[in-house]
Design an enzyme around this catalytic site. Sequence first.
Site, PDB file in Angstrom:
ATOM      1  N   GLU A 102     -69.206 -35.762 -44.817  1.00  0.00           N
ATOM      2  CA  GLU A 102     -70.447 -35.179 -44.314  1.00  0.00           C
ATOM      3  C   GLU A 102     -71.579 -36.189 -44.470  1.00  0.00           C
ATOM      4  O   GLU A 102     -71.520 -37.077 -45.314  1.00  0.00           O
ATOM      5  CB  GLU A 102     -70.772 -33.896 -45.091  1.00  0.00           C
ATOM      6  CG  GLU A 102     -69.686 -32.825 -45.005  1.00  0.00           C
ATOM      7  CD  GLU A 102     -69.512 -32.237 -43.617  1.00  0.00           C
ATOM      8  OE1 GLU A 102     -70.446 -32.357 -42.791  1.00  0.00           O
ATOM      9  OE2 GLU A 102     -68.438 -31.660 -43.339  1.00  0.00           O
ATOM     10  N   TYR A 116     -54.565 -27.256 -24.850  1.00  0.00           N
ATOM     11  CA  TYR A 116     -54.324 -27.225 -26.299  1.00  0.00           C
ATOM     12  C   TYR A 116     -52.849 -27.471 -26.642  1.00  0.00           C
ATOM     13  O   TYR A 116     -52.462 -28.596 -26.919  1.00  0.00           O
ATOM     14  CB  TYR A 116     -54.858 -25.921 -26.945  1.00  0.00           C
ATOM     15  CG  TYR A 116     -55.072 -26.149 -28.419  1.00  0.00           C
ATOM     16  CD1 TYR A 116     -56.332 -26.450 -28.923  1.00  0.00           C
ATOM     17  CD2 TYR A 116     -53.987 -26.179 -29.302  1.00  0.00           C
ATOM     18  CE1 TYR A 116     -56.505 -26.757 -30.271  1.00  0.00           C
ATOM     19  CE2 TYR A 116     -54.150 -26.477 -30.646  1.00  0.00           C
ATOM     20  CZ  TYR A 116     -55.408 -26.757 -31.122  1.00  0.00           C
ATOM     21  OH  TYR A 116     -55.574 -27.072 -32.454  1.00  0.00           O
TER      22      TYR A 116
HETATM   23  P1  NAI Z   1     -64.075 -28.066 -38.999  1.00  0.00           P
HETATM   24  O1  NAI Z   1     -64.701 -29.037 -38.061  1.00  0.00           O
HETATM   25  O2  NAI Z   1     -64.836 -26.848 -39.363  1.00  0.00           O
HETATM   26  O3  NAI Z   1     -63.700 -28.805 -40.387  1.00  0.00           O
HETATM   27  C1  NAI Z   1     -63.221 -30.108 -40.453  1.00  0.00           C
HETATM   28  C2  NAI Z   1     -63.242 -30.611 -41.870  1.00  0.00           C
HETATM   29  O4  NAI Z   1     -62.680 -31.945 -41.872  1.00  0.00           O
HETATM   30  C3  NAI Z   1     -64.645 -30.751 -42.491  1.00  0.00           C
HETATM   31  O5  NAI Z   1     -64.590 -30.430 -43.858  1.00  0.00           O
HETATM   32  C4  NAI Z   1     -64.942 -32.247 -42.329  1.00  0.00           C
HETATM   33  O6  NAI Z   1     -65.868 -32.767 -43.283  1.00  0.00           O
HETATM   34  C5  NAI Z   1     -63.565 -32.805 -42.586  1.00  0.00           C
HETATM   35  N1  NAI Z   1     -63.363 -34.159 -42.076  1.00  0.00           N
HETATM   36  C6  NAI Z   1     -63.399 -34.611 -40.800  1.00  0.00           C
HETATM   37  N2  NAI Z   1     -63.141 -35.941 -40.776  1.00  0.00           N
HETATM   38  C7  NAI Z   1     -62.944 -36.323 -42.059  1.00  0.00           C
HETATM   39  C8  NAI Z   1     -62.628 -37.558 -42.697  1.00  0.00           C
HETATM   40  N3  NAI Z   1     -62.450 -38.685 -42.015  1.00  0.00           N
HETATM   41  N4  NAI Z   1     -62.527 -37.575 -44.050  1.00  0.00           N
HETATM   42  C9  NAI Z   1     -62.719 -36.451 -44.785  1.00  0.00           C
HETATM   43  N5  NAI Z   1     -62.978 -35.255 -44.228  1.00  0.00           N
HETATM   44  C10 NAI Z   1     -63.092 -35.190 -42.894  1.00  0.00           C
HETATM   45  O7  NAI Z   1     -62.655 -27.739 -38.381  1.00  0.00           O
HETATM   46  P2  NAI Z   1     -61.688 -26.448 -38.394  1.00  0.00           P
HETATM   47  O8  NAI Z   1     -61.827 -25.759 -37.098  1.00  0.00           O
HETATM   48  O9  NAI Z   1     -61.809 -25.700 -39.655  1.00  0.00           O
HETATM   49  O10 NAI Z   1     -60.263 -27.174 -38.338  1.00  0.00           O
HETATM   50  C11 NAI Z   1     -59.474 -27.408 -39.486  1.00  0.00           C
HETATM   51  C12 NAI Z   1     -58.008 -27.315 -39.081  1.00  0.00           C
HETATM   52  O11 NAI Z   1     -57.738 -26.001 -38.618  1.00  0.00           O
HETATM   53  C13 NAI Z   1     -57.627 -28.278 -37.954  1.00  0.00           C
HETATM   54  O12 NAI Z   1     -56.326 -28.754 -38.200  1.00  0.00           O
HETATM   55  C14 NAI Z   1     -57.639 -27.364 -36.742  1.00  0.00           C
HETATM   56  O13 NAI Z   1     -56.799 -27.834 -35.708  1.00  0.00           O
HETATM   57  C15 NAI Z   1     -57.082 -26.090 -37.356  1.00  0.00           C
HETATM   58  N6  NAI Z   1     -57.315 -24.862 -36.594  1.00  0.00           N
HETATM   59  C16 NAI Z   1     -58.575 -24.544 -36.117  1.00  0.00           C
HETATM   60  C17 NAI Z   1     -58.737 -23.406 -35.345  1.00  0.00           C
HETATM   61  C18 NAI Z   1     -60.080 -23.020 -34.786  1.00  0.00           C
HETATM   62  O14 NAI Z   1     -60.131 -22.186 -33.901  1.00  0.00           O
HETATM   63  N7  NAI Z   1     -61.164 -23.548 -35.270  1.00  0.00           N
HETATM   64  C19 NAI Z   1     -57.609 -22.505 -35.044  1.00  0.00           C
HETATM   65  C20 NAI Z   1     -56.385 -22.883 -35.684  1.00  0.00           C
HETATM   66  C21 NAI Z   1     -56.242 -24.038 -36.398  1.00  0.00           C
END
Ligand code: NAI
Length: 395
Positions: free
Chosen positions: A75, A235
């Site tokens: 972040e 997707y």
């Molecule tokens: P988000 O964008 O809310 O969270 C991403 C997280 O990854 C954050 O904590 C961010 O700081 C961290 N991050 C990103 N790059 C980083 C790096 N280089 N080093 C350290 N931390 C890093 O994303 P979300 O939606 O919660 O996604 C998380 C997982 O859940 C992914 O694998 C996504 O495909 C999966 N997912 C998401 C869905 C949705 O509808 N949002 C549905 C089903 C699965």
Amino acid sequence: MIIKPKVRGFVCVTAHPAGCAAHVQEQIDYVKGKGPIENGPRNALIIGASTGYGLGSRVAAAFGSGAKTLGVFFERPSEDGRPATPGWYNSIAFSQAARAAGLYAANINGDAFSDDVKKQTMEIIARDMGPIDLVVYSLASPRRTHPRTGVVHKSTLQPLGAPYTNKTVDTDKGIVSEVTIQPADEAATADTVAVMGGEDWEMWMQALADAKLLAPGATAMAYSYIGPHHTWPIYKDGTIGRAKIDLERAARAIDAQLKAHGHGRAFISVNKALVTQASSAIPVVPLYISILYKVMKEMGLHEGCAEQMQRLFATHLYNGRSPQFDSEGRVRIDDWEMRPDVQAKVAAIWPQVTTENLAQLTDIAGYRSEFLKLFGFGLPGIDYDADIEPHVPMA
Ligand code: NAI
């Protein structure tokens, strides 16, 4: 500083510290209100812990089961005249609440793909926590600098093979239009797999194993999405879907390794489509989510990240339960989203939606308010006209 939302397309470039704290507190209150999750994790490492599903997992582990948590995330802190990103404020709020409840919470803000952050993580675990019994891998990133080659891989959200045309919505302007996305070539597909696939998760598990910091019987889990047919080209059958296939490969490899050294388990949980910073960047998906929210709220089935993760922990992982796997070995906490009656209603609405009837046929209002909440806006009890200090040190 008086902080108001500044939405630019599918991102908001400001975030409100007190609003983010209130948003985290909502999740904590929800998990606490559901009661203890018995036999839960004691020592959890959450990679991608600051927003979305990772934050929901961290809240469930800490406030459901009393786990010590170490959160890794990437972040941006505040700069002159500019608030930090929401995950910065969320992590501070989470840590303060956890410590006030007597729970250990530590944070590492840095690039999870790097060797250096893995090394820092091992040091903290060895010094303060003891062996990890839950690893949650919840990164969503647009790029990864490969720690061995130094190559910067960029992930894309593209179909494969042929262009994909479908309806989409500009969630900010409320305009429904048709979008055509060109297919990815092999290099773009390989790059997306390098960023969002399973190699880095395997590197994390190897680092933990090498440092002898995995508890016997440890659980390792990463998240995926499947969704309905109309989103498959962008997707499930697109570049990100290829990365998720690789994540499933990694889950099987990690599972075999954990089992070879005693017990333990690694698997993928397929989660519900929700408004997060990651999902709002995907074409077509925000329109689907707006319709899905309308249908699931009307049917009393709607859940957010905290609800999904609390249910995952309480009904599949702990509380004396075992994960119920689908035919591919995945946990399906998207089960309510994928119910045939839910999907039939979504499919009936989808072709009818236009700019004019968007507000009636979909929950675009709910989408927008959830989106703003991700940045700490629209939370009850917060005075958004009051001056607030944007510079807050990481807890
Ligand atoms: P988000 O964008 O809310 O969270 C991403 C997280 O990854 C954050 O904590 C961010 O700081 C961290 N991050 C990103 N790059 C980083 C790096 N280089 N080093 C350290 N931390 C890093 O994303 P979300 O939606 O919660 O996604 C998380 C997982 O859940 C992914 O694998 C996504 O495909 C999966 N997912 C998401 C869905 C949705 O509808 N949002 C549905 C089903 C699965």
